[in-house]
Scaffold this motif. Structure first.
Motif, PDB file in Angstrom:
ATOM      1  N   LEU A 133       0.846  -1.182   0.000  1.00  0.00           N
ATOM      2  CA  LEU A 133       0.000   0.000   0.000  1.00  0.00           C
ATOM      3  C   LEU A 133       0.884   1.236   0.000  1.00  0.00           C
ATOM      4  CD1 LEU A 133      -2.768   1.475   0.488  1.00  0.00           C
ATOM      5  CD2 LEU A 133      -2.236   1.282   2.933  1.00  0.00           C
ATOM      6  N   ALA A 134       0.548   2.194  -0.843  1.00  0.00           N
ATOM      7  CA  ALA A 134       1.219   3.492  -0.852  1.00  0.00           C
ATOM      8  C   ALA A 134       0.134   4.562  -0.863  1.00  0.00           C
ATOM      9  CB  ALA A 134       2.122   3.629  -2.081  1.00  0.00           C
ATOM     10  N   VAL A 135       0.417   5.692  -0.226  1.00  0.00           N
ATOM     11  CA  VAL A 135      -0.572   6.753  -0.109  1.00  0.00           C
ATOM     12  C   VAL A 135       0.057   8.075  -0.535  1.00  0.00           C
ATOM     13  CG1 VAL A 135      -2.213   7.897   1.440  1.00  0.00           C
ATOM     14  CG2 VAL A 135      -1.563   5.520   1.871  1.00  0.00           C
TER      15      VAL A 135
ATOM     16  N   ILE B 245      -3.259  11.682   4.148  1.00  0.00           N
ATOM     17  CA  ILE B 245      -2.277  10.592   4.068  1.00  0.00           C
ATOM     18  C   ILE B 245      -2.265   9.811   5.375  1.00  0.00           C
ATOM     19  CG2 ILE B 245       0.187  10.018   3.912  1.00  0.00           C
ATOM     20  CD1 ILE B 245       0.516  12.444   2.043  1.00  0.00           C
TER      21      ILE B 245
ATOM     22  N   ALA C 180      -3.631   5.944   5.952  1.00  0.00           N
ATOM     23  CA  ALA C 180      -2.653   4.955   6.432  1.00  0.00           C
ATOM     24  C   ALA C 180      -3.096   4.347   7.762  1.00  0.00           C
ATOM     25  CB  ALA C 180      -1.273   5.603   6.569  1.00  0.00           C
ATOM     26  N   GLU C 181      -3.604   5.183   8.650  1.00  0.00           N
ATOM     27  CA  GLU C 181      -4.076   4.696   9.953  1.00  0.00           C
ATOM     28  C   GLU C 181      -5.251   3.736   9.786  1.00  0.00           C
ATOM     29  OE1 GLU C 181      -4.689   3.867  13.863  1.00  0.00           O
ATOM     30  OE2 GLU C 181      -2.959   4.928  13.024  1.00  0.00           O
TER      31      GLU C 181
ATOM     32  N   ARG D  93      -4.250   0.300   8.426  1.00  0.00           N
ATOM     33  CA  ARG D  93      -3.181  -0.390   9.171  1.00  0.00           C
ATOM     34  C   ARG D  93      -3.475  -1.875   9.359  1.00  0.00           C
ATOM     35  NH1 ARG D  93      -0.299   1.752  14.395  1.00  0.00           N
ATOM     36  NH2 ARG D  93      -1.222   3.616  13.517  1.00  0.00           N
TER      37      ARG D  93
ATOM     38  N   LEU E 183       2.985  -0.958   4.159  1.00  0.00           N
ATOM     39  CA  LEU E 183       3.030   0.432   3.713  1.00  0.00           C
ATOM     40  C   LEU E 183       4.406   0.745   3.133  1.00  0.00           C
ATOM     41  CD1 LEU E 183       1.458   3.150   3.605  1.00  0.00           C
ATOM     42  CD2 LEU E 183       2.531   3.702   5.800  1.00  0.00           C
TER      43      LEU E 183
ATOM     44  N   ARG F 166       7.275   6.033   2.047  1.00  0.00           N
ATOM     45  CA  ARG F 166       7.523   7.185   2.928  1.00  0.00           C
ATOM     46  C   ARG F 166       8.364   8.199   2.168  1.00  0.00           C
ATOM     47  NH1 ARG F 166       7.828   5.937   9.207  1.00  0.00           N
ATOM     48  NH2 ARG F 166       6.133   4.428   9.323  1.00  0.00           N
TER      49      ARG F 166
ATOM     50  N   ALA G 296       0.227  13.154   8.654  1.00  0.00           N
ATOM     51  CA  ALA G 296       1.075  12.325   7.800  1.00  0.00           C
ATOM     52  C   ALA G 296       2.531  12.318   8.259  1.00  0.00           C
ATOM     53  CB  ALA G 296       1.006  12.814   6.361  1.00  0.00           C
TER      54      ALA G 296
ATOM     55  N   LEU H 116       4.262   9.788   5.744  1.00  0.00           N
ATOM     56  CA  LEU H 116       3.836   8.418   5.453  1.00  0.00           C
ATOM     57  C   LEU H 116       3.602   8.163   3.967  1.00  0.00           C
ATOM     58  CD1 LEU H 116       1.395   7.877   8.443  1.00  0.00           C
ATOM     59  CD2 LEU H 116       3.618   6.769   8.092  1.00  0.00           C
ATOM     60  N   GLY H 117       3.618   9.223   3.169  1.00  0.00           N
ATOM     61  CA  GLY H 117       3.427   9.099   1.733  1.00  0.00           C
ATOM     62  C   GLY H 117       3.834  10.388   1.046  1.00  0.00           C
TER      63      GLY H 117
END
Length: 195
Positions: free
Chosen positions: A102-104, A121, A125-126, A129, A135, A138, A151, A159-160
């Motif tokens: 997964l990428a955001v 983001i 992501a949260e 999870r 993930l 970053r 994020a 996170l992305g």
């Protein structure tokens, strides 16, 4: 509306290649535009066809058919998600994505909303999870000017990928190309260029 960014290659080259998909939620078009760039850059990096789909019209369960799932969203107003994403966030969080990546990415305005820049983001992501997906993607926080973000991790990375089309549109293409190559590499997808 779906955006298809296809880099066509002979079918014999595509056999056995892992696949990626981009799903996005947009309000004013910036996230849709960036999703098209991400899909195109991933298609180039993986020598495959990568499609970008508007979450408003996407059956969320189909995302599990892909090896790399990229979710993009804008953060609007004061740290809010677009309605099309908010209405599907529980379904996204309930997916079984074990063995997937997964990428955001997010779009936001670091000058107008410095306290909630690309919060989407972190929110996505949260919520995802517990899907079992790993993930990836970053991105360094340096080069951005914001006060706070859901994020941000330790003040040094996000996170992305964060995109600010309002204030830094000239940086978008380079950031997207670099990030697409990075997530393809981190997800173990065969890439055209070495990183």
């Amino acid at each position: 509306m779906d955006v298809v960014a296809a880099i066509e290659h002979p079918s014999e080259e595509r056999e056995g290649l892992p696949n990626a998909v981009v799903a996005y939620a947009t309000l004013f078009g910036a996230t849709e535009y960036v999703a098209g760039l991400v899909a195109s850059s991933l298609g180039e990096a993986t020598r495959g066809r990568v499609e970008a789909h508007d979450l408003a019209y996407l059956e969320v369960s189909t995302l599990a058919n892909h090896d790399l799932i990229v979710i993009g969203a804008c953060t609007w107003n004061v740290g809010q998600l677009p309605p099309d994403l908010e209405s599907k966030l529980d379904a996204l969080g309930a997916l079984d994505l074990r063995g997937k990546y997964l990428a955001v990415f997010g779009t936001g305005d670091q000058i107008g909303y410095p306290d909630t820049f690309v919060d989407a983001i972190g929110m996505v992501a949260e919520r995802m999870r517990n899907t079992g997906a790993r993930l990836v993607g970053r991105w360094p926080a340096d080069g951005y000017s914001f006060a706070a973000s859901r994020a941000a991790v330790g003040g040094i990375e996000l996170l992305g990928l964060a995109i600010d089309e309002d204030n830094e549109p000239d940086l978008t293409a380079g950031r997207v190309a670099g990030w697409a190559a990075q997530i393809a590499h981190e997800a173990g997808l065969r890439t055209r260029v070495s990183i």
